[in-house]
Design a protein around this motif. Structure first.
Motif, PDB file in Angstrom:
ATOM      1  N   GLU A   6     -24.423 -33.056 -30.108  1.00 31.16           N
ATOM      2  CA  GLU A   6     -25.294 -32.617 -29.022  1.00 31.16           C
ATOM      3  C   GLU A   6     -26.394 -33.637 -28.772  1.00 31.16           C
ATOM      4  N   SER A   7     -26.865 -33.666 -27.543  1.00 33.43           N
ATOM      5  CA  SER A   7     -27.996 -34.501 -27.177  1.00 33.43           C
ATOM      6  C   SER A   7     -28.696 -33.869 -25.982  1.00 33.43           C
ATOM      7  N   GLY A   8     -29.892 -34.372 -25.687  1.00 31.26           N
ATOM      8  CA  GLY A   8     -30.603 -33.929 -24.496  1.00 31.26           C
ATOM      9  C   GLY A   8     -31.726 -32.942 -24.743  1.00 31.26           C
ATOM     10  N   GLY A   9     -31.883 -32.484 -25.979  1.00 34.46           N
ATOM     11  CA  GLY A   9     -32.978 -31.567 -26.268  1.00 34.46           C
ATOM     12  C   GLY A   9     -34.322 -32.281 -26.251  1.00 34.46           C
ATOM     13  N   GLY A  10     -35.381 -31.493 -26.366  1.00 39.70           N
ATOM     14  CA  GLY A  10     -36.714 -32.075 -26.382  1.00 39.70           C
ATOM     15  C   GLY A  10     -37.775 -31.064 -26.055  1.00 39.70           C
ATOM     16  N   LEU A  11     -38.966 -31.575 -25.781  1.00 42.19           N
ATOM     17  CA  LEU A  11     -40.113 -30.748 -25.437  1.00 42.19           C
ATOM     18  C   LEU A  11     -40.330 -30.782 -23.933  1.00 42.19           C
ATOM     19  N   VAL A  12     -40.463 -29.615 -23.329  1.00 44.01           N
ATOM     20  CA  VAL A  12     -40.650 -29.531 -21.882  1.00 44.01           C
ATOM     21  C   VAL A  12     -41.619 -28.398 -21.585  1.00 44.01           C
ATOM     22  N   GLN A  13     -42.339 -28.516 -20.499  1.00 42.82           N
ATOM     23  CA  GLN A  13     -43.249 -27.450 -20.084  1.00 42.82           C
ATOM     24  C   GLN A  13     -42.478 -26.323 -19.405  1.00 42.82           C
ATOM     25  N   ALA A  14     -43.036 -25.152 -19.465  1.00 44.42           N
ATOM     26  CA  ALA A  14     -42.439 -24.006 -18.783  1.00 44.42           C
ATOM     27  C   ALA A  14     -42.231 -24.347 -17.308  1.00 44.42           C
ATOM     28  N   GLY A  15     -41.065 -23.960 -16.819  1.00 48.57           N
ATOM     29  CA  GLY A  15     -40.704 -24.280 -15.447  1.00 48.57           C
ATOM     30  C   GLY A  15     -39.917 -25.573 -15.313  1.00 48.57           C
ATOM     31  N   GLY A  16     -39.860 -26.335 -16.374  1.00 52.67           N
ATOM     32  CA  GLY A  16     -39.154 -27.602 -16.338  1.00 52.67           C
ATOM     33  C   GLY A  16     -37.662 -27.455 -16.561  1.00 52.67           C
ATOM     34  N   ASN A  77     -13.583 -33.016 -18.704  1.00 54.00           N
ATOM     35  CA  ASN A  77     -12.515 -33.257 -19.676  1.00 54.00           C
ATOM     36  C   ASN A  77     -12.125 -34.728 -19.750  1.00 54.00           C
ATOM     37  N   THR A  78     -12.501 -35.504 -18.763  1.00 49.78           N
ATOM     38  CA  THR A  78     -12.223 -36.946 -18.827  1.00 49.78           C
ATOM     39  C   THR A  78     -13.200 -37.655 -19.753  1.00 49.78           C
ATOM     40  N   LYS A  79     -14.339 -37.002 -19.993  1.00 46.53           N
ATOM     41  CA  LYS A  79     -15.363 -37.589 -20.871  1.00 46.53           C
ATOM     42  C   LYS A  79     -15.503 -36.822 -22.182  1.00 46.53           C
ATOM     43  N   ASN A  80     -14.657 -35.804 -22.371  1.00 49.09           N
ATOM     44  CA  ASN A  80     -14.723 -34.987 -23.595  1.00 49.09           C
ATOM     45  C   ASN A  80     -16.133 -34.452 -23.832  1.00 49.09           C
ATOM     46  N   THR A  81     -16.761 -33.981 -22.772  1.00 43.11           N
ATOM     47  CA  THR A  81     -18.159 -33.575 -22.854  1.00 43.11           C
ATOM     48  C   THR A  81     -18.380 -32.252 -22.131  1.00 43.11           C
ATOM     49  N   VAL A  82     -19.182 -31.403 -22.739  1.00 45.94           N
ATOM     50  CA  VAL A  82     -19.624 -30.177 -22.103  1.00 45.94           C
ATOM     51  C   VAL A  82     -21.142 -30.265 -21.930  1.00 45.94           C
ATOM     52  N   TYR A  83     -21.618 -29.693 -20.824  1.00 50.74           N
ATOM     53  CA  TYR A  83     -23.031 -29.787 -20.471  1.00 50.74           C
ATOM     54  C   TYR A  83     -23.642 -28.397 -20.343  1.00 50.74           C
ATOM     55  N   LEU A  84     -24.954 -28.358 -20.502  1.00 46.80           N
ATOM     56  CA  LEU A  84     -25.715 -27.155 -20.195  1.00 46.80           C
ATOM     57  C   LEU A  84     -26.948 -27.599 -19.429  1.00 46.80           C
ATOM     58  N   ARG A  85     -26.947 -27.304 -18.155  1.00 46.95           N
ATOM     59  CA  ARG A  85     -28.103 -27.595 -17.313  1.00 46.95           C
ATOM     60  C   ARG A  85     -29.034 -26.402 -17.374  1.00 46.95           C
ATOM     61  N   MET A  86     -30.280 -26.636 -17.741  1.00 44.40           N
ATOM     62  CA  MET A  86     -31.243 -25.562 -17.921  1.00 44.40           C
ATOM     63  C   MET A  86     -32.423 -25.794 -16.986  1.00 44.40           C
ATOM     64  N   ASN A  87     -32.590 -24.893 -16.042  1.00 41.80           N
ATOM     65  CA  ASN A  87     -33.697 -24.963 -15.091  1.00 41.80           C
ATOM     66  C   ASN A  87     -34.667 -23.810 -15.328  1.00 41.80           C
ATOM     67  N   VAL A  96     -32.946 -23.836 -31.293  1.00 37.32           N
ATOM     68  CA  VAL A  96     -31.968 -24.896 -31.538  1.00 37.32           C
ATOM     69  C   VAL A  96     -30.693 -24.500 -30.797  1.00 37.32           C
ATOM     70  N   TYR A  97     -30.190 -25.407 -30.013  1.00 38.28           N
ATOM     71  CA  TYR A  97     -28.998 -25.154 -29.207  1.00 38.28           C
ATOM     72  C   TYR A  97     -27.807 -25.835 -29.858  1.00 38.28           C
ATOM     73  N   THR A 115     -29.356 -29.176 -31.327  1.00 32.95           N
ATOM     74  CA  THR A 115     -30.424 -29.966 -30.730  1.00 32.95           C
ATOM     75  C   THR A 115     -31.580 -29.035 -30.397  1.00 32.95           C
ATOM     76  N   GLN A 116     -32.775 -29.456 -30.731  1.00 32.15           N
ATOM     77  CA  GLN A 116     -33.958 -28.609 -30.558  1.00 32.15           C
ATOM     78  C   GLN A 116     -34.451 -28.652 -29.116  1.00 32.15           C
ATOM     79  N   VAL A 117     -34.688 -27.472 -28.572  1.00 36.08           N
ATOM     80  CA  VAL A 117     -35.327 -27.338 -27.270  1.00 36.08           C
ATOM     81  C   VAL A 117     -36.612 -26.552 -27.470  1.00 36.08           C
ATOM     82  N   THR A 118     -37.717 -27.130 -27.056  1.00 32.22           N
ATOM     83  CA  THR A 118     -39.016 -26.476 -27.175  1.00 32.22           C
ATOM     84  C   THR A 118     -39.660 -26.427 -25.803  1.00 32.22           C
ATOM     85  N   VAL A 119     -40.011 -25.218 -25.381  1.00 35.11           N
ATOM     86  CA  VAL A 119     -40.625 -25.017 -24.076  1.00 35.11           C
ATOM     87  C   VAL A 119     -42.058 -24.549 -24.300  1.00 35.11           C
ATOM     88  N   SER A 120     -42.994 -25.331 -23.836  1.00 33.18           N
ATOM     89  CA  SER A 120     -44.399 -24.994 -24.003  1.00 33.18           C
ATOM     90  C   SER A 120     -44.921 -24.204 -22.800  1.00 33.18           C
TER      91      SER A 120
END
Length: 121
Positions: A6-16, A77-87, A96-97, A115-120
Protein backbone atom coordinates in the motif's frame (compact mmCIF):
# COMPACT_ATOMS: atom_id res chain seq x y z
CA UNK A 1 6.59 -14.22 -3.50
CA UNK A 2 3.15 -12.70 -3.13
CA UNK A 3 3.11 -9.09 -2.01
CA UNK A 4 0.54 -6.36 -1.54
CA UNK A 5 2.14 -2.97 -0.99
CA UNK A 6 0.00 0.00 0.00
CA UNK A 7 0.97 3.61 -0.52
CA UNK A 8 -0.59 7.06 -0.49
CA UNK A 9 -1.44 7.45 3.18
CA UNK A 10 -0.53 10.50 5.21
CA UNK A 11 -1.76 13.45 7.20
CA UNK A 12 -4.55 15.58 5.74
CA UNK A 13 -6.95 18.19 7.05
CA UNK A 14 -10.65 17.48 7.34
CA UNK A 15 -12.30 18.00 3.99
CA UNK A 16 -9.19 17.01 2.11
CA UNK A 17 -8.51 14.10 -0.20
CA UNK A 18 -6.10 11.21 -0.55
CA UNK A 19 -5.69 8.39 -3.02
CA UNK A 20 -4.42 5.10 -1.70
CA UNK A 21 -2.84 2.55 -4.00
CA UNK A 22 -2.11 -1.12 -3.50
CA UNK A 23 0.33 -2.74 -5.88
CA UNK A 24 0.17 -6.52 -6.12
CA UNK A 25 2.90 -8.87 -7.25
CA UNK A 26 3.43 -12.61 -7.33
CA UNK A 27 -0.19 -13.43 -8.13
CA UNK A 28 -2.58 -13.31 -11.06
CA UNK A 29 -4.14 -10.05 -9.99
CA UNK A 30 -7.12 -10.23 -12.33
CA UNK A 31 -8.26 -13.47 -10.62
CA UNK A 32 -8.70 -11.79 -7.23
CA UNK A 33 -11.45 -9.75 -5.71
CA UNK A 34 -9.86 -6.80 -3.90
CA UNK A 35 -10.88 -4.77 -0.89
CA UNK A 36 -9.80 -2.00 1.42
CA UNK A 37 -10.18 -2.41 5.17
CA UNK A 38 -9.35 -0.02 7.95
CA UNK A 39 -8.52 -0.31 11.61
CA UNK A 40 -8.58 2.54 14.09
CA UNK A 41 -6.78 2.26 17.45
CA UNK A 42 -8.67 0.00 19.82
CA UNK A 43 -11.14 -1.07 17.16
CA UNK A 44 -11.59 -4.09 14.93
CA UNK A 45 -10.53 -4.12 11.33
CA UNK A 46 -13.58 -3.45 9.15
CA UNK A 47 -14.19 -3.42 5.44
CA UNK A 48 -14.39 -0.08 3.68
CA UNK A 49 -14.91 -1.01 0.04
CA UNK A 50 -14.49 -3.94 -2.30
CA UNK A 51 -14.29 -4.54 -6.01
CA UNK A 52 -14.73 -7.70 -8.02
CA UNK A 53 -11.92 -9.31 -9.97
CA UNK A 54 -13.10 -7.73 -13.24
CA UNK A 55 -14.00 -4.35 -11.76
CA UNK A 56 -17.67 -4.64 -12.64
CA UNK A 57 -19.02 -4.86 -9.10
CA UNK A 58 -18.22 -2.61 -6.17
CA UNK A 59 -19.31 -2.54 -2.54
CA UNK A 60 -19.12 0.21 0.07
CA UNK A 61 -19.67 -0.21 3.76
CA UNK A 62 -22.73 1.14 5.56
CA UNK A 63 -20.78 1.10 8.81
CA UNK A 64 -20.29 4.22 10.92
CA UNK A 65 -18.80 7.23 9.16
CA UNK A 66 -20.23 5.90 5.93
CA UNK A 67 -17.92 6.25 3.02
CA UNK A 68 -20.59 6.11 0.37
CA UNK A 69 -20.39 9.10 -1.88
CA UNK A 70 -16.98 10.07 -0.51
CA UNK A 71 -14.77 7.07 -1.32
CA UNK A 72 -14.31 5.35 -4.67
CA UNK A 73 -12.62 2.01 -5.19
CA UNK A 74 -11.18 1.17 -8.59
CA UNK A 75 -8.63 -1.15 -10.10
CA UNK A 76 -6.32 -1.34 -13.07
CA UNK A 77 -5.64 -4.95 -13.96
CA UNK A 78 -2.96 -3.88 -16.42
CA UNK A 79 -1.02 -2.35 -13.54
CA UNK A 80 -1.92 -4.95 -10.89
CA UNK A 81 -3.12 -2.10 -8.70
CA UNK A 82 -6.24 -1.28 -6.74
CA UNK A 83 -7.02 2.27 -5.64
CA UNK A 84 -9.11 3.99 -3.01
CA UNK A 85 -9.93 7.60 -3.72
CA UNK A 86 -11.01 9.32 -0.52
CA UNK A 87 -12.69 12.72 -0.67
CA UNK A 88 -14.22 14.93 2.02
CA UNK A 89 -12.19 13.18 4.66
CA UNK A 90 -13.34 13.32 8.26
CA UNK A 91 -11.38 12.86 11.50
CA UNK A 92 -13.27 9.60 12.04
CA UNK A 93 -11.66 8.24 8.86
CA UNK A 94 -8.36 8.18 10.72
CA UNK A 95 -7.07 4.60 10.68
CA UNK A 96 -4.56 2.23 9.20
CA UNK A 97 -5.86 1.19 5.80
CA UNK A 98 -5.16 -2.32 4.60
CA UNK A 99 -5.36 -3.84 1.15
CA UNK A 100 -6.90 -7.31 0.86
CA UNK A 101 -6.87 -9.80 -1.99
CA UNK A 102 -9.35 -12.65 -1.88
CA UNK A 103 -9.60 -15.80 -3.96
CA UNK A 104 -12.57 -18.09 -3.56
CA UNK A 105 -11.50 -21.54 -4.68
CA UNK A 106 -9.43 -22.50 -2.80
CA UNK A 107 -10.14 -19.85 -0.17
CA UNK A 108 -7.24 -17.48 0.16
CA UNK A 109 -6.88 -14.12 1.92
CA UNK A 110 -3.85 -11.92 1.39
CA UNK A 111 -3.03 -8.70 3.25
CA UNK A 112 -0.77 -5.75 2.81
CA UNK A 113 1.17 -4.14 5.63
CA UNK A 114 -1.15 -1.14 5.88
CA UNK A 115 -0.82 2.58 5.38
CA UNK A 116 -1.67 5.20 7.98
CA UNK A 117 -4.28 7.83 7.21
CA UNK A 118 -4.65 10.65 9.71
CA UNK A 119 -7.29 13.33 9.29
CA UNK A 120 -6.93 16.40 11.47
CA UNK A 121 -9.88 18.56 12.48
Amino acid sequence: QVQLVESGGGLVQAGGSLRLACAASGLTFSDYDMAWYRQAPGEERTIVAAISYNGKTTYYTDYAASVKGRFTISRDNTKNTVYLRMNSLKPEDTAVYYCNARYSDPPLDLWGQGTQVTVSS
